[in-house]
Design a protein around this motif. Structure first.
Motif, PDB file in Angstrom:
ATOM      1  N   UNK A  23      -4.431  -7.745  -0.317  1.00 46.86           N
ATOM      2  CA  UNK A  23      -5.611  -8.489  -0.794  1.00 46.86           C
ATOM      3  C   UNK A  23      -6.797  -7.542  -0.993  1.00 46.86           C
ATOM      4  N   UNK A  65       0.835  -1.198   0.000  1.00 49.70           N
ATOM      5  CA  UNK A  65       0.000   0.000   0.000  1.00 49.70           C
ATOM      6  C   UNK A  65       0.868   1.245   0.000  1.00 49.70           C
ATOM      7  N   UNK A  66       0.394   2.284  -0.648  1.00 48.44           N
ATOM      8  CA  UNK A  66       1.075   3.583  -0.604  1.00 48.44           C
ATOM      9  C   UNK A  66       2.462   3.577  -1.207  1.00 48.44           C
ATOM     10  N   UNK A  67       2.723   2.699  -2.163  1.00 49.49           N
ATOM     11  CA  UNK A  67       4.068   2.649  -2.714  1.00 49.49           C
ATOM     12  C   UNK A  67       4.195   3.375  -4.032  1.00 49.49           C
ATOM     13  N   UNK A 124      -7.530  12.065  -6.748  1.00 46.16           N
ATOM     14  CA  UNK A 124      -8.814  11.955  -6.038  1.00 46.16           C
ATOM     15  C   UNK A 124      -9.647  10.827  -6.617  1.00 46.16           C
ATOM     16  N   UNK A 128      -1.292  22.657  -6.101  1.00 46.58           N
ATOM     17  CA  UNK A 128      -1.722  23.411  -4.916  1.00 46.58           C
ATOM     18  C   UNK A 128      -3.043  24.152  -5.206  1.00 46.58           C
ATOM     19  N   UNK A 139      -5.874  21.733  -5.075  1.00 44.82           N
ATOM     20  CA  UNK A 139      -6.275  21.394  -3.707  1.00 44.82           C
ATOM     21  C   UNK A 139      -7.178  22.449  -3.117  1.00 44.82           C
ATOM     22  N   UNK A 184     -14.938  18.525   6.511  1.00 40.81           N
ATOM     23  CA  UNK A 184     -13.641  18.115   7.038  1.00 40.81           C
ATOM     24  C   UNK A 184     -13.437  16.612   6.939  1.00 40.81           C
ATOM     25  N   UNK A 185     -14.527  15.884   6.824  1.00 38.13           N
ATOM     26  CA  UNK A 185     -14.409  14.432   6.716  1.00 38.13           C
ATOM     27  C   UNK A 185     -15.141  13.989   5.453  1.00 38.13           C
ATOM     28  N   UNK A 186     -14.514  14.182   4.321  1.00 35.25           N
ATOM     29  CA  UNK A 186     -15.226  13.957   3.058  1.00 35.25           C
ATOM     30  C   UNK A 186     -15.664  12.512   2.856  1.00 35.25           C
ATOM     31  N   UNK A 212      -3.698   9.240  -1.645  1.00 34.46           N
ATOM     32  CA  UNK A 212      -2.406   9.802  -1.238  1.00 34.46           C
ATOM     33  C   UNK A 212      -1.411   9.855  -2.382  1.00 34.46           C
ATOM     34  N   UNK A 213      -0.887  11.014  -2.634  1.00 36.53           N
ATOM     35  CA  UNK A 213       0.178  11.195  -3.611  1.00 36.53           C
ATOM     36  C   UNK A 213      -0.246  11.001  -5.056  1.00 36.53           C
ATOM     37  N   UNK A 260     -12.717  11.691  -2.199  1.00 37.50           N
ATOM     38  CA  UNK A 260     -11.664  11.167  -1.328  1.00 37.50           C
ATOM     39  C   UNK A 260     -10.295  11.448  -1.949  1.00 37.50           C
ATOM     40  N   UNK A 261      -9.342  11.719  -1.075  1.00 34.59           N
ATOM     41  CA  UNK A 261      -7.976  11.921  -1.552  1.00 34.59           C
ATOM     42  C   UNK A 261      -7.282  10.573  -1.678  1.00 34.59           C
TER      43      UNK A 261
END
Lengths: 232, 517
Positions: A108, A88-90, A227, A196, A199, A214-216, A223-224, A220-221
């Motif tokens: 998985x 994840x997140x790689x 959306x 930027x 965002x 504040x809690x969409x 990461x890196x 959803x984002x």
């Protein structure tokens, strides 16, 4: 589970037999035609022979790696490519998206997630003709043609840019959309670095359409990457 | 000033004393008897002896003997003695003069020695009391060099210590700066040979244990005549390092007295270094033991956390496969739902272990970018089951600033805190999540309405595999969640802690430093 009106051909390239077997059983019972490849070279050959509608590609394979296959495939293949990764997140996922993959799943994953991604990708690749004029997600309705957005029946006032971002995200609902893609689509190719600004606009957009900005739950984002607009 | 001049130029002083006194005495030659002049000369000899030591006193006795004879015993201005009785006076005078010179000279020497010893004792006392308060080698090196620098008035001084690969390197020098290769070579030679270079011979009666053999500079290849000292720090077990003391500022050579003082200081320093070394060996052993303890905690946690879901999945699936029972599809579905949950748990455990290993190995360095807090929180919440989400109450002001963090890591950290709060709150108790910001910090907190965390456990619960006393009431976890969260928060340079909530419950708070941007 409605039977798809057309039988889609899906090519699965994965070196692990268990995964191939599981994907075949999940997809065949839902009337997809499944072609299996155990390695990169094999996969490329089979892609040429069968011209599939979608390719599911494992990133971590011995020999010819997933990224290489993705790059090679993209030279002529225009259908969606869904990559599978264990980490994840790689960075390899982002690299795959840059090389032309359309979305990713982390192993998985559940059959539900896999099917949702495949449906979303096929829906997108089948062209905008098939796009409904009104996209709805829970209590939000986005009327693409009339450029109107309502939440629980009340119209929401969006700026032109905000609407275009929202419409673009909604048309690619449930698919990952990179910041670059949005910037290119809404602002133009010369603005692709301006994440930027994007965002800030997304932040405003969230304040207008999210029940808890504040809690969409819709936008959803990833990461890196960018959306994802969640319909489900 | 005067004292050192008197010490260095004792013979000259003796000559001057006798010459001046003879000039003074000469005009009064006829007022006193010739024997009385001899008594006055004796006073001068005592003066020389008490100021300049034994040898100048002897010289002054001899000179006074000649001067008395020449100027005061008739016939004047010759060494001829007219009166045979004067022979006896003259011989007695010489003997008494020598005896008095030796006596006063010795007294002076003893006094000087006593003063030096007292100074030495004071100095060693001060040094050892400083040493006791030092906990680091660097601190010791500082006071050692300060002391040596003050005591010896050397041009420069330096301490060489072996590094991890047992290569001698300059650990500190005074005045700070490069000393040059030659001195480094001398130090290495001294370290390897366990021999001092250029140290004056110390009298064996001093009985100095562990005092290494000293060799003159000339015996060390290609060094030649020097006035500095290289001294190995010999402890009971080995050479701990090397002290370099440069030549004296005033160009004189080191005396046995200096050497004795240096030996004492150096012995203390060596003992300190040895103690530090043994201590660090003991610490390493302790760390290894701790690592062993963690390893066994790890193995027992792994076998529990990984094997339990695996066991239940295996049991369920093989149960379904047994042909003795006909399962209806609703029952099969129910069993498979349980299998799915077990596998989810297994995946969580594996991810937690991988995350923590990556964090601890520094293989997961944060990629910091600007994000909205809600954005990250949303990502964390999206990983919590839907029916749990409704229990979460938010208190997030609209104008929260963006924070500069690694999105994936931070989402993981918040998810852990969220899951913790949900687990400890009881089935339908609410969980409160909030954030606030002031000029310096952004704070986020997660409040549960569980039993709270006892005061004495508030640090330990962030340790890996630590399961708090309250954890017996909730489903078991890996005991890694809070450890991962803390590692992530730490790697961003921020703080996390837990506090009480009234009437009961725990509040986990993360405080992020605000950056410009």
């Amino acid at each position: 589970m409605p039977v798809p009106e057309k039988t889609y051909k899906i090519l699965v390239i994965d070196d692990e037999e268990q995964i191939r077997r599981a994907l075949k059983s999940i997809l065949s019972v839902r009337h997809y035609e499944v072609i299996l490849a155990a390695g990169g070279e094999d996969g490329l050959d089979l892609a040429i022979d069968h011209s599939p509608d979608l390719v599911v590609l494992d990133l971590a394979m011995p020999g010819m790696g997933g990224l290489e296959v993705c790059k090679d495939l993209r030279t002529w293949f225009s259908g969606p490519i869904l990559v599978l990764s264990v980490r994840p997140g790689e960075a390899d996922k982002i690299a795959a998206l840059d090389l032309g993959a359309d979305d990713y799943l982390t192993k998985p994953f559940s059959a539900g997630e896999l099917l949702a991604r495949i449906r979303a990708l096929l829906r997108r690749s089948s062209g905008h003709a098939a796009q409904p004029p009104v996209i709805s997600a829970s209590d939000i309705e986005i009327d693409i043609a009339r450029r109107r957005v309502t939440r629980a029946g009340h119209e929401i006032d969006l700026t032109k840019t905000e609407f275009e971002i929202l419409a673009y995200l909604a048309q690619n609902a449930d698919c990952v959309v990179t910041s670059k893609m949005i910037l290119e689509h809404v602002w133009g190719p010369e603005y692709v670095e301006d994440t930027q600004t994007l965002r800030v606009h997304v932040s405003h957009l969230r304040k207008k359409i999210e029940p808890h900005p504040s809690v969409p739950r819709y936008i959803l984002t990833e990461a890196g990457v960018g959306f994802r607009f969640c319909i489900s | 000033m005067i004292k050192s001049w008197l010490e260095r130029h004792g013979y000259l002083f003796a000559l001057l004393c006798i010459a001046i006194s003879t000039l003074l005495f000469y005009p009064g030659r006829d007022y006193f008897a010739k024997g009385q002049w001899a008594l006055l000369y004796l006073l001068i000899i005592v003066l020389v002896g008490s100021l300049s030591g034994v040898r100048p006193a002897l010289l002054s006795a001899l000179l006074a003997f000649l001067a008395w004879n020449f100027f005061f015993l008739p016939p004047y201005h010759t060494f001829v003695i007219a009166d045979p009785r004067d022979w006896l006076s003259l011989a007695t005078f010489l003997l008494v003069g020598i005896a008095m010179g030796v006596q006063t000279g010795r007294m002076r020497q003893r006094e000087a020695e006593a003063i030096a010893r007292e100074k030495e004792a004071t100095l060693l006392n001060r040094f050892s009391s400083h040493l006791v308060s030092q906990t680091t080698t660097a601190g010791m090196a500082e006071i050692l060099l300060d002391e040596v620098y003050q005591v010896t008035e050397a041009v420069s001084t330096a301490l060489f210590l072996p590094d991890e690969s047992a290569r001698l390197v300059c650990s500190r020098s005074l005045p700070a700066g490069e000393l040059g290769d030659e001195i480094a070579q001398l130090a290495s030679w001294s370290y390897e040979q366990a021999k001092a270079i250029g140290l004056p011979v110390v009298r064996s009666t001093m009985g100095l244990p562990g005092h290494p053999v000293s060799v003159p500079h000339e015996q060390v290849a290609s060094i030649g005549a020097r006035k500095d000292i290289v001294f190995p720090l010999q402890s009971a077990s080995r050479i701990e390092g090397v002290l370099y003391v440069g030549a004296k500022t005033d160009g004189t050579v080191y005396t046995a007295h200096d050497a004795r003082l240096l030996v004492s200081i150096v012995n203390q320093a060596a003992a300190f270094l040895e103690r530090r070394r043994l201590q660090s060996v003991a610490n390493q052993a302790e760390a290894l033991q701790e690592a062993d303890r963690l390893k066994s905690a790890f193995i027992s946690s792994i076998s529990h956390e990984l094997k339990t879901p695996l066991a239940s999945v295996t049991a369920t699936i093989t149960g379904l496969l047994e042909e003795d029972v006909q399962w209806d599809s609703a029952a099969v579905r129910e069993e498979l739902v349980a299998v799915g949950e077990d596998l989810g748990r297994l995946n969580d455990s594996i991810n937690a272990l991988l995350d923590l290993s990556r964090l601890e190995a520094n293989a997961w360095s944060p990629q910091q970018e600007w994000y909205e807090i809600g954005d990250i929180l949303g990502s964390a919440i999206s990983r919590v089951p839907q029916k749990q989400r409704d229990r979460i109450a938010f208190s997030l002001p609209d104008d929260l600033p963006m924070i500069r963090v690694d999105f994936a890591q931070w989402a993981r950290a918040l998810q852990n805190l969220l899951e913790n709060a949900l687990a400890y709150s009881g089935a339908d108790q609410p969980v409160r999540v909030g954030a606030s910001a002031d000029a310096r910090e952004v704070r986020m907190w997660f409040e549960d309405s569980g039993p709270g965390v006892a005061e004495e456990e508030r640090t330990a619960i962030f340790d890996k595999f630590y399961r708090g006393t309250a954890s017996s009431t909730v489903p078991s976890g890996t005991g890694l969640g809070l450890a991962i969260t803390r590692e992530i928060v730490k790697s961003h340079g921020d703080r996390i802690w837990v506090e009480d909530v009234e009437p009961h419950g725990a509040r986990f708070v993360i405080a992020l430093r605000r950056e410009e941007g």
